[in-house]
Design a protein around this motif. Structure first.
Motif, PDB file in Angstrom:
ATOM      1  N   ILE A 296      -1.373  -5.504  -6.445  1.00 32.99           N
ATOM      2  CA  ILE A 296      -0.405  -5.767  -7.514  1.00 32.99           C
ATOM      3  C   ILE A 296       1.019  -5.687  -6.992  1.00 32.99           C
ATOM      4  O   ILE A 296       1.829  -6.582  -7.194  1.00 32.99           O
ATOM      5  N   GLY A 297       1.337  -4.623  -6.303  1.00 30.92           N
ATOM      6  CA  GLY A 297       2.697  -4.413  -5.806  1.00 30.92           C
ATOM      7  C   GLY A 297       3.063  -2.951  -5.848  1.00 30.92           C
ATOM      8  O   GLY A 297       2.253  -2.091  -5.490  1.00 30.92           O
ATOM      9  N   SER A 316       6.467  -6.934  -7.590  1.00 33.54           N
ATOM     10  CA  SER A 316       5.244  -7.612  -7.170  1.00 33.54           C
ATOM     11  C   SER A 316       5.186  -7.737  -5.656  1.00 33.54           C
ATOM     12  O   SER A 316       6.152  -7.472  -4.942  1.00 33.54           O
TER      13      SER A 316
END
Length: 743
Positions: A296-297, A316
């Motif tokens: 996802i980040g 992100s």
């Protein structure tokens, strides 16, 4: 799933700040994609934060954007093809003197050097690994070694331990023992320890020189060609190495260095930098920390210096920044008009990032000039290029130019208006948990900071920090300050209340939700969680050769107050008790003691801790493995993992995070063995709860009843602060020739 860390600890976070004298407005989504320009411009001046995030495009893939979280800059050589070893006389390393040439084979993701049948190689065994002299490369066996607290790409020049020829075991090498690069160091003289978006860790190496024109790129490529030609004269095979004319990182899957399009200044974020969110442009937030979310980040934590409000933007993998609802429920409850439509994905927001020292709302002047004795604050500061003694404060000598963060408590204020300055004296604690743990109680006593506020030059606040040497300090410029607008104890308690259940777990599970609480407050918060009734047991390491958790603020005070209230009120009125767990290491006779603070209703969980006999320790995984017998060592290492699972369940940690901890534990056991110990632990714990009739617990709010509020109001630091706030004091002004001192 997130990048695993110690469940009892936290992500290591250093609150960082960098001086940038320009304002830039950017959309991270567009800035990361815009880096795919020409080869010359894409290799322009480096903008790599010491501690923050950087985005770059893979050089041979127009679609792939790599994002990295940088955690440390290391000022050390990157590459060397020939090493000269000297000063080995008088030890078993004596035959290892001479000249070593690099070989093509890498061991544990590091190069190796060879002279005849002798090697200098790397072993990834403890911390950031060990460099070894031995006849078997890549194996934890040899006659000399060096272990450093930060990553290295080539062996360090000194600070080795050698095996004495007189049977005296390992001894520190003499100053004459050295490992020197015989030829010119290759590439840059610094690199970065980083965590890529794909997980794990790697090394990020900038190009040999700053390349901002085609002419400079051609010059660099010619130097690279000449260098490779020179190597071919004395090396059979050219070893794998960082790219000399491009930013590169080491890919553990490909086992090679991958070139990147160098980032522009707009595609990096520093921890500690100021941030404005576009829908609330009048409010500034400070980037305090970030947590990796797999695939996802990163979830960032930003904090307002105005009112300590926390926000959680999502960064992100490609650099897009949004403010998703699921991480900001509490904020949106207070600002319903800003809540996004639940059917729409949050769009990337435009940020105004400005760390100019002229921003008075973040640079410290307005905050520090309004603080009182006993008040706490987060301070972000940047060391000046020239300092009087770079070894004044232990632990910082190797990276003096690195921005640093501190938590300080004000202990004295003196205003001399005739000089138009105010001097503030404070106690300081590093926001790096690892560095705090390495400090002794003496360091916690003598660590002082002096702030100088110039009323005629309010855009600059000077700071000096002192350690054991009170003659020489480290000069710094304060860049940003987040004052705590209440007592530190109230601040911790409010944090726990405000963040309870924010990510679907308790705020007392510091592994996840402690990301915006200052690192030095973590262990005080864990004790507060027991008092709050959320956590069944807390462990505080008191006696140990290497750690003492009482160096953390309020840990000793809270423990002493628990002992006092238990003795005063008894078990009927005070539902928290304590016990000392003691383990004596047979090999040395050294004692390790942990203070166990627990809810009386959960005493059965405390009694079930292993090893049996009240010997479990907070910061030392038992049993200590032997080095004398290979079979017994494997048994000890397995037992460490088994007991970690068992005790984790007794402490109230969730199953999945105990398993992550074990799989990531720093041990030589393979993953298959770790999985076997997880299963053994799961089976044993299930059998224990079935046989005992007890129920397993997971830390959560309401697990037990909170202690009476009188406990908090009678804490000495709270009583002292309450008394000070009732005493009226006239503010010092630049036109008052008196000297007003608060002590």
């Amino acid at each position: 799933h997130v990048s695993p860390r110690l469940p009892r600890g936290l992500m290591t976070r250093i609150m960082m700040m960098v001086v940038i004298t320009t304002t830039m407005t950017m959309t991270l989504a567009s800035s990361s994609s815009s880096s795919s320009s020409s080869s010359s411009s894409s290799s322009s001046l480096m903008s790599i934060p010491t501690n923050g995030f950087v985005f770059a495009q893979v050089d041979n893939d127009q679609q792939q954007i790599m994002s990295f979280r940088t955690t440390m800059r290391i000022d050390a050589p990157v590459m060397c093809t020939q090493l000269t070893v000297s000063g080995t006389e008088g030890s078993l390393a004596a035959p290892y003197g001479g000249i070593y040439n690099i070989i093509n084979q890498r061991y544990n993701d590091r190069p190796a050097w060879k002279k005849g049948g002798m090697f200098i190689s790397f072993v990834d065994n403890q911390g950031h690994g060990t460099w070894l002299f031995g006849d078997k490369p890549g194996v934890d066996s040899g006659v000399a070694y060096a272990r450093h607290p930060y990553p290295t790409l080539i062996p360090p020049s000194q600070d080795y331990f050698v095996l004495s020829s007189g049977g005296g075991g390992w001894v520190a090498s003499s100053s004459s023992f050295s490992v020197i690069c015989s030829n010119d160091h290759i590439g840059t003289q610094h690199f970065y320890h980083a965590e890529p978006s794909t997980g794990g860790s790697t090394i990020l190496v900038p190009p040999w020189m700053d390349i901002d024109t085609d002419e400079k790129l051609q010059k660099c490529q010619q130097k690279e060609k000449d260098l490779l030609s020179k190597w071919s004269e004395h090396l059979d095979v050219i070893p794998k190495m960082p790219k000399l004319c491009a930013l590169s990182y080491y890919d553990h899957g490909y086992q090679d260095w991958i070139a990147l399009k160098s980032p522009e200044s707009s595609s990096s974020i520093w921890f500690g930098s100021a941030m404005k969110l576009d829908f609330n442009v009048d409010k500034v937030y400070i980037v305090a920390s970030g947590e990796h979310l797999y695939d996802i980040g990163w979830r960032l934590t930003v904090i307002s210096p105005e009112d300590n409000e926390n926000r959680y933007p999502l960064l992100s993998l490609k650099g897009d920044l949004s403010v998703p609802l699921e991480y900001n429920e509490h904020f949106y409850q207070n600002h319903p008009s800003l809540e996004p439509n639940g059917k729409q994905k949050p769009k990337p927001v435009v940020l105004d990032i400005n760390t100019s020292t002229k921003m008075r709302n973040i640079n410290g002047y307005s905050a520090l000039s309004n603080m009182t004795v006993g008040q706490w604050a987060w301070v972000f500061a940047y060391p000046k290029p020239i300092k009087r003694d770079r070894h004044a404060v232990s632990g910082y000598a190797k990276r003096d130019t690195e921005p640093k963060g501190y938590v300080v408590s004000i202990s004295g204020i003196s205003s001399l208006s005739s000089q138009s300055t105010t001097t503030i004296i404070a106690r300081w604690h590093s926001t790096d948990r690892g560095r705090v743990l390495k400090r002794r109680p003496l360091d916690a006593i003598v660590s002082t900071a002096r702030f100088t506020l110039n009323h005629l030059q309010q855009e600059v606040v000077q700071m000096e920090i002192y350690g054991r040497n009170n003659t020489y300090g480290v000069d710094m410029d304060v860049i940003s300050v987040i004052p705590m607008n209440e007592t530190a104890i109230d601040y911790i308690r409010r944090y726990l209340d405000d963040h309870e259940g924010m990510y679907g777990i308790s705020s007392c599970f510091m592994y996840h939700s402690g990301t915006s609480l200052p690192e030095p407050f973590i262990y005080a918060a864990e004790i507060a969680c027991v008092l709050k009734g959320t956590k069944p047991v807390a462990m505080v390491q008191i006696t140990s050769p290497s750690e003492d958790q009482t160096v953390y603020p309020f840990v000793r005070e809270l423990c002493e107050h628990i002992v006092t209230m238990r003795a005063m009120l008894g078990p009927e009125q005070f539902p928290v008790d304590w016990r000392v767990f003691k383990y004596t290491y047979p090999a040395t006779g050294v004692d390790h003691e942990t203070l166990m603070v627990y809810r009386t209703t959960r005493v059965n969980l405390l009694n079930a801790m292993r090893p049996d006999g009240d010997v479990a320790q907070a910061l030392h995984i038992l049993p200590f493995p032997t080095n004398d017998d290979a079979q017994q060592r494997e048994k000890d290492l397995r037992e460490q993992l088994f007991l970690s699972y068992w005790n984790g369940k007794m402490l109230g940690y969730p199953d999945n995070m105990i398993e992550v901890y074990i799989r990531d534990f720093n041990t030589e056991l393979p993953q298959a063995a770790r999985n076997e110990e997880i299963q053994r632990g799961r089976t044993a714990v299930d059998a224990f709860f079935r046989a005992s009739g007890l129920s397993p617990v997971v830390m959560r709010e309401g697990l037990d009843e909170a202690v009476d509020s009188n406990f908090w109001e009678t804490l000495p630091s709270v009583v002292s602060h309450r008394a000070r706030t009732l005493i009226p004091t006239a503010p010092a002004t630049a036109h008052d020739d008196t000297c007003a001192t608060q002590e």
